[in-house]
Scaffold this motif. Structure first.
Motif, PDB file in Angstrom:
ATOM      1  N   ALA A 233     -29.012 -18.343   8.238  1.00 28.10           N
ATOM      2  CA  ALA A 233     -30.055 -17.672   7.471  1.00 28.10           C
ATOM      3  C   ALA A 233     -31.113 -18.698   7.110  1.00 28.10           C
ATOM      4  CB  ALA A 233     -29.489 -17.033   6.207  1.00 28.10           C
ATOM      5  N   LYS A 234     -32.356 -18.238   7.034  1.00 28.02           N
ATOM      6  CA  LYS A 234     -33.468 -19.092   6.642  1.00 28.02           C
ATOM      7  C   LYS A 234     -33.750 -18.851   5.160  1.00 28.02           C
ATOM      8  CE  LYS A 234     -36.782 -19.518   9.586  1.00 28.02           C
ATOM      9  NZ  LYS A 234     -38.009 -19.231  10.397  1.00 28.02           N
ATOM     10  N   ALA A 235     -33.768 -19.939   4.380  1.00 27.55           N
ATOM     11  CA  ALA A 235     -33.929 -19.819   2.931  1.00 27.55           C
ATOM     12  C   ALA A 235     -35.277 -20.377   2.484  1.00 27.55           C
ATOM     13  CB  ALA A 235     -32.797 -20.544   2.216  1.00 27.55           C
ATOM     14  N   ALA A 236     -35.611 -20.126   1.219  1.00 26.38           N
ATOM     15  CA  ALA A 236     -36.936 -20.463   0.698  1.00 26.38           C
ATOM     16  C   ALA A 236     -36.981 -21.881   0.158  1.00 26.38           C
ATOM     17  CB  ALA A 236     -37.338 -19.461  -0.384  1.00 26.38           C
ATOM     18  N   HIS A 237     -36.657 -22.848   1.011  1.00 26.93           N
ATOM     19  CA  HIS A 237     -36.810 -24.255   0.649  1.00 26.93           C
ATOM     20  C   HIS A 237     -37.225 -25.011   1.910  1.00 26.93           C
ATOM     21  CE1 HIS A 237     -32.767 -24.310   2.407  1.00 26.93           C
ATOM     22  NE2 HIS A 237     -32.930 -25.612   2.573  1.00 26.93           N
ATOM     23  N   THR A 238     -37.739 -26.214   1.744  1.00 27.48           N
ATOM     24  CA  THR A 238     -38.235 -26.965   2.899  1.00 27.48           C
ATOM     25  C   THR A 238     -37.477 -28.259   3.143  1.00 27.48           C
ATOM     26  OG1 THR A 238     -39.888 -28.171   1.586  1.00 27.48           O
ATOM     27  CG2 THR A 238     -40.566 -26.064   2.556  1.00 27.48           C
TER      28      THR A 238
ATOM     29  N   ARG B 233     -33.577 -24.569   6.214  1.00 29.49           N
ATOM     30  CA  ARG B 233     -34.839 -24.691   5.496  1.00 29.49           C
ATOM     31  C   ARG B 233     -35.880 -23.778   6.146  1.00 29.49           C
ATOM     32  NH1 ARG B 233     -37.014 -25.249   9.677  1.00 29.49           N
ATOM     33  NH2 ARG B 233     -37.569 -27.138  10.825  1.00 29.49           N
ATOM     34  N   ALA B 234     -36.872 -23.370   5.370  1.00 29.26           N
ATOM     35  CA  ALA B 234     -37.847 -22.395   5.861  1.00 29.26           C
ATOM     36  C   ALA B 234     -38.833 -23.000   6.850  1.00 29.26           C
ATOM     37  CB  ALA B 234     -38.617 -21.786   4.686  1.00 29.26           C
TER      38      ALA B 234
END
Length: 355
Positions: free
Chosen positions: A215-220, A171-172
């Motif tokens: 990898a860091k993705a665009a969700h929290t 999560r970001a």
């Protein structure tokens, strides 16, 4: 009756507030107070809940008093009343506080943001509880590392695992901090292979053959892991599942239940009435687990805000030496928190409609 363990929590943030609540729920622990520097809604919530509040230092005390927060003293005052402190302050802050903790003569539990070298011991209850008993300090490893040790450790304990290669989609940022920034409309690979989680897992399981990429993705909301495993021998899906079922703190979800994405499991936790919607277990997609000869593949979900809370509770018992047996501590923690092995009961065969 044995006196309860007297606990302090420093840092009343994402992890600290959850540790504080868990300590207050345990029959063998007493939360003496929490220490922080904040003067905003976070520490005010603690006051509203009746938690004794202390300031991290004199400067913080003046700020808190000026803001109308009921402060009972400073961190040094708090340390004089406790057996153990759980430090959940931001990364690197805890390491700087170690001299203060040592002067106070209290046991210390740090979180995964600190390095292994800070305490010389890293902790996951099912893997190395015994080696933490009576120690002056330990470090509860990070959320992702905790999940790795739980899942891969279960397969290693069953003498199934030869090696593991995993990809982590992280999560970001924490949901409560998404207004401060984060990854938007992109994915950011970590700049090195292995990512830090694999080597960190070996601080708990030294013989684990593991490599991680992240990898860091665009969700929290939560992390997602994908694992390709080489087994020690040709095996069956049932044997792999049996090893996971035998381990604590792994729960099972299925696509067939409609739990097809990270957000659906998060919503399930809310519907089950979990505090803050927390999931302390690793959620393995049972119907996705695949075994082909001596290879296995699986995916699971990590609720980063909550997974280390039961480990922190067990670490308290270990370092204070009140419970020597790790399995006994795990069982007590899990019972009090209401942890599950399967989030939804198995459904019986549907009853046919009346003719």
């Amino acid at each position: 009756m044995t006196a309860p363990i007297r606990v302090a929590v420093t840092g009343y943030g994402v992890i600290g507030k959850r540790v504080a609540d868990a300590v207050r729920a345990m029959p063998d622990m007493h939360l003496v107070g929490v220490a922080d520097v904040a003067t905003d809604w976070r520490i005010r919530t603690a006051a509203e809940l009746g938690i004794p509040i202390f300031a991290a230092d004199e400067s913080a005390r003046h700020a808190m008093v000026s803001a109308g927060i009921p402060v009972l003293g400073t961190l040094e005052d708090l340390l004089g009343q406790v057996d153990v402190v759980v430090d959940a302050t931001p990364k690197k802050v805890a390491a700087a506080a170690l001299p203060l903790y040592r002067r106070a003569g209290v046991k210390v539990i740090l979180q995964g943001g600190e390095s292994h070298a800070t305490t010389g011991h890293s902790f996951v209850a099912q893997a190395n509880y015994a080696s933490a008993v009576g120690r002056e300090s330990t470090r509860v490893v990070s959320c992702n590392t905790t999940s790795i040790v739980r899942v891969l450790g279960a397969l290693e304990a069953a003498d199934l695992l030869a090696s593991a290669r995993g990809t982590l989609i992280r999560r970001a940022t924490d949901p409560g901090e998404s207004h401060l920034g984060g990854v938007m409309n992109t994915i950011v690979p970590e700049s090195s292979i292995p990512s830090h989680q694999g080597p960190d897992a070996r601080t708990v399981l030294p013989n684990l053959d593991v490599v991680t990429m992240a990898a860091k993705a665009a969700h929290t909301q939560t992390h997602n892991h994908y694992w390709s495993l080489r087994l020690r021998r040709r095996s069956s899906r049932d044997e792999v599942l049996a090893a996971l079922h035998a381990a604590p703190r792994i729960a099972f979800v299925t696509m067939a239940e409609g739990l097809v994405a990270l957000n659906t499991t998060v919503e399930l936790m809310r519907d089950l009435g979990r505090p803050r919607g927390d999931m302390w277990e690793v959620a393995v997609w049972e119907d996705v687990v695949t075994v082909d000869g001596d290879e296995a593949y699986l995916t699971y979900q990590v609720f980063n805000e909550a997974i280390v809370i039961p480990e922190s509770i067990d670490a308290i018992r270990a370092v204070t030496g009140t419970v020597d047996d790790g399995a006994a501590s795990i069982a007590l923690t899990d019972e009090v928190l209401g942890m599950r092995r399967r989030f939804l009961p198995s459904l019986s065969s549907p009853t046919p409609p009346p003719a």
